[in-house]
Write a protein that holds these residues in place. Structure first.
Motif, PDB file in Angstrom:
ATOM      1  N   ARG A  66     -10.271  18.050  11.931  1.00  0.00           N
ATOM      2  CA  ARG A  66      -9.885  17.677  13.292  1.00  0.00           C
ATOM      3  C   ARG A  66      -9.215  16.314  13.277  1.00  0.00           C
ATOM      4  NH1 ARG A  66     -13.592  16.480  18.420  1.00  0.00           N
ATOM      5  NH2 ARG A  66     -11.901  16.328  19.890  1.00  0.00           N
ATOM      6  N   LEU A  67      -8.036  16.220  13.836  1.00  0.00           N
ATOM      7  CA  LEU A  67      -7.329  14.950  13.912  1.00  0.00           C
ATOM      8  C   LEU A  67      -7.843  14.143  15.094  1.00  0.00           C
ATOM      9  CD1 LEU A  67      -3.677  16.184  13.289  1.00  0.00           C
ATOM     10  CD2 LEU A  67      -5.199  15.053  11.674  1.00  0.00           C
ATOM     11  N   PRO A  68      -7.872  12.819  14.958  1.00  0.00           N
ATOM     12  CA  PRO A  68      -8.332  11.989  16.083  1.00  0.00           C
ATOM     13  C   PRO A  68      -7.338  12.056  17.242  1.00  0.00           C
ATOM     14  CG  PRO A  68      -7.509  10.622  14.293  1.00  0.00           C
ATOM     15  CD  PRO A  68      -7.510  12.038  13.807  1.00  0.00           C
ATOM     16  N   GLU A  69      -7.857  11.974  18.444  1.00  0.00           N
ATOM     17  CA  GLU A  69      -6.994  11.948  19.616  1.00  0.00           C
ATOM     18  C   GLU A  69      -6.529  10.525  19.855  1.00  0.00           C
ATOM     19  OE1 GLU A  69      -8.455  13.979  23.067  1.00  0.00           O
ATOM     20  OE2 GLU A  69      -9.637  15.318  21.802  1.00  0.00           O
ATOM     21  N   VAL A  70      -5.269  10.374  20.201  1.00  0.00           N
ATOM     22  CA  VAL A  70      -4.687   9.056  20.415  1.00  0.00           C
ATOM     23  C   VAL A  70      -4.123   9.010  21.826  1.00  0.00           C
ATOM     24  CG1 VAL A  70      -2.935   7.425  19.623  1.00  0.00           C
ATOM     25  CG2 VAL A  70      -4.105   8.888  17.974  1.00  0.00           C
ATOM     26  N   LEU A  71      -4.388   7.927  22.524  1.00  0.00           N
ATOM     27  CA  LEU A  71      -3.853   7.752  23.869  1.00  0.00           C
ATOM     28  C   LEU A  71      -2.478   7.108  23.798  1.00  0.00           C
ATOM     29  CD1 LEU A  71      -6.991   6.290  25.674  1.00  0.00           C
ATOM     30  CD2 LEU A  71      -6.214   8.652  25.665  1.00  0.00           C
ATOM     31  N   THR A  72      -1.622   7.439  24.741  1.00  0.00           N
ATOM     32  CA  THR A  72      -0.328   6.764  24.842  1.00  0.00           C
ATOM     33  C   THR A  72      -0.562   5.369  25.420  1.00  0.00           C
ATOM     34  OG1 THR A  72       0.104   7.480  27.108  1.00  0.00           O
ATOM     35  CG2 THR A  72       0.820   8.969  25.315  1.00  0.00           C
ATOM     36  N   LYS A  73       0.426   4.507  25.326  1.00  0.00           N
ATOM     37  CA  LYS A  73       0.305   3.153  25.892  1.00  0.00           C
ATOM     38  C   LYS A  73       0.022   3.217  27.392  1.00  0.00           C
ATOM     39  CE  LYS A  73       3.159   0.676  22.606  1.00  0.00           C
ATOM     40  NZ  LYS A  73       4.347  -0.158  22.409  1.00  0.00           N
TER      41      LYS A  73
END
Length: 67
Positions: free
Chosen positions: A4-11
């Motif tokens: 599972r890849l980590p979730e990343v938030l946009t700026k």
């Protein structure tokens, strides 16, 4: 089992979250995010960031390790 890849938030998403923070925590949270600080680096500052002098001192940061 799939990795599972980590979730990343946009700026924009990050700033939306930060804008909802209680005013007491807005500056420390923005410092953590903007400067890439760890919580353990911010806590020893004890709320005294030296803002009157325009300074932030990190006494034991990531580069302080030996090895």
């Amino acid at each position: 089992m799939a990795t599972r890849l980590p979730e990343v938030l946009t700026k924009d998403e990050v700033w939306r979250v930060l804008s909802q923070a209680d005013k007491r925590y807005a500056l420390p949270l923005r410092m953590l995010y903007s400067m890439g600080m760890r919580l353990i680096e911010l806590v020893p500052a004890g709320g005294g960031y030296g803002l009157a002098r325009g300074q932030i001192i990190v006494r034991a940061g990531k580069g302080n390790s030996i090895g």
